[in-house]
Design an enzyme around this catalytic site. Sequence first.
Site, PDB file in Angstrom:
ATOM      1  N   CYS A  10       7.210  57.142  42.585  1.00  0.00           N
ATOM      2  CA  CYS A  10       5.950  56.448  42.828  1.00  0.00           C
ATOM      3  C   CYS A  10       5.377  56.028  41.485  1.00  0.00           C
ATOM      4  O   CYS A  10       6.115  55.937  40.500  1.00  0.00           O
ATOM      5  CB  CYS A  10       4.991  57.317  43.662  1.00  0.00           C
ATOM      6  SG  CYS A  10       4.493  58.860  42.871  1.00  0.00           S
ATOM      7  N   CYS A  15       1.215  62.214  43.334  1.00  0.00           N
ATOM      8  CA  CYS A  15       0.794  62.196  44.743  1.00  0.00           C
ATOM      9  C   CYS A  15       1.981  61.977  45.684  1.00  0.00           C
ATOM     10  O   CYS A  15       2.494  62.924  46.288  1.00  0.00           O
ATOM     11  CB  CYS A  15      -0.274  61.133  44.996  1.00  0.00           C
ATOM     12  SG  CYS A  15      -1.846  61.481  44.149  1.00  0.00           S
ATOM     13  N   ASP A 121      -1.295  54.295  48.507  1.00  0.00           N
ATOM     14  CA  ASP A 121      -1.470  55.292  47.454  1.00  0.00           C
ATOM     15  C   ASP A 121      -2.747  56.090  47.684  1.00  0.00           C
ATOM     16  O   ASP A 121      -3.853  55.566  47.537  1.00  0.00           O
ATOM     17  CB  ASP A 121      -1.525  54.577  46.104  1.00  0.00           C
ATOM     18  CG  ASP A 121      -1.371  55.540  44.944  1.00  0.00           C
ATOM     19  OD1 ASP A 121      -1.640  56.747  45.148  1.00  0.00           O
ATOM     20  OD2 ASP A 121      -0.987  55.100  43.857  1.00  0.00           O
TER      21      ASP A 121
HETATM   22  P1  4NP Z   1       1.077  58.300  42.958  1.00  0.00           P
HETATM   23  O1  4NP Z   1      -0.503  58.043  42.816  1.00  0.00           O
HETATM   24  O2  4NP Z   1       1.769  57.072  42.438  1.00  0.00           O
HETATM   25  O3  4NP Z   1       1.300  58.483  44.418  1.00  0.00           O
HETATM   26  O4  4NP Z   1       1.375  59.543  42.138  1.00  0.00           O
HETATM   27  C1  4NP Z   1      -1.083  57.689  41.569  1.00  0.00           C
HETATM   28  C2  4NP Z   1      -1.593  58.680  40.766  1.00  0.00           C
HETATM   29  C3  4NP Z   1      -2.190  58.344  39.563  1.00  0.00           C
HETATM   30  C4  4NP Z   1      -2.271  57.014  39.180  1.00  0.00           C
HETATM   31  C5  4NP Z   1      -1.737  56.034  39.989  1.00  0.00           C
HETATM   32  C6  4NP Z   1      -1.150  56.374  41.189  1.00  0.00           C
HETATM   33  N1  4NP Z   1      -2.917  56.654  37.962  1.00  0.00           N
HETATM   34  O5  4NP Z   1      -2.997  55.444  37.667  1.00  0.00           O
HETATM   35  O6  4NP Z   1      -3.365  57.531  37.224  1.00  0.00           O
END
Ligand code: 4NP
Length: 147
Positions: A10, A15, A121
Site C-alpha cells: 500500500c 494500514c 485508504d
Molecule cells: P496505507 O495508509 O497506505 O493503507 O498504509 C496510509 C498511511 C499513511 C499515509 C498514507 C497512507 N501517509 O501519507 O502518511
Amino acid sequence: MAVRAILFVCLGNICRSPTAEAVMRARLAAAGRDIAVDSAGTGAWHVGKPPHPPMIAAAAEYDLVPLRARQVVPGDADRFDLILAADRSVLADLGTMLAAGRARVDVLAPYAGGAVQDIPDPYYTGDYAGALALIEAACDGLMARLD
Ligand code: 4NP
C-alpha cells in the site's frame, strides 16, 4: 496459482498492507499452508514504525502489533511470486519501483469477487472496519485461488 511468497503493498505500509499480511498469514496458518507473506509501502514516511493504532484496534483479532513498515525495493519483484497492490494508484507506482522480475503484479480487491478495484485508504476515510472487511474478503478469495 502456484505461489510460495506473496507481498502486499500500500502507500504507507501502516494500514492496508500490514492488515492484508496479518489476515493472509492467519488464513494460511489455519489451512496449514507454507506460503510466505510480507508487506511494504511505496512511500518511506513510516519506515520502521508499527501499524497505525486505529488499524491495529479494528483488526485486533489479527497479529498486527509485531509488524514494522518497510519500503518496496526493486528486488521484491524477484523475491515474491505475487505482489498485490491496495489500489490502482499503488499498482501504477509499483510499475516504476520494481525491477523486472518473476512476480505477477496485480490489485488485491478484485480477489473478493466483486467490482471493487481499490481498497479505500482508511488513513484518509477513517473507515478501518470497512477496509478490514474488504481485505478479509479478498484474502478469502485469494485462498480459494491458490493451488
Ligand atoms: P496505507 O495508509 O497506505 O493503507 O498504509 C496510509 C498511511 C499513511 C499515509 C498514507 C497512507 N501517509 O501519507 O502518511
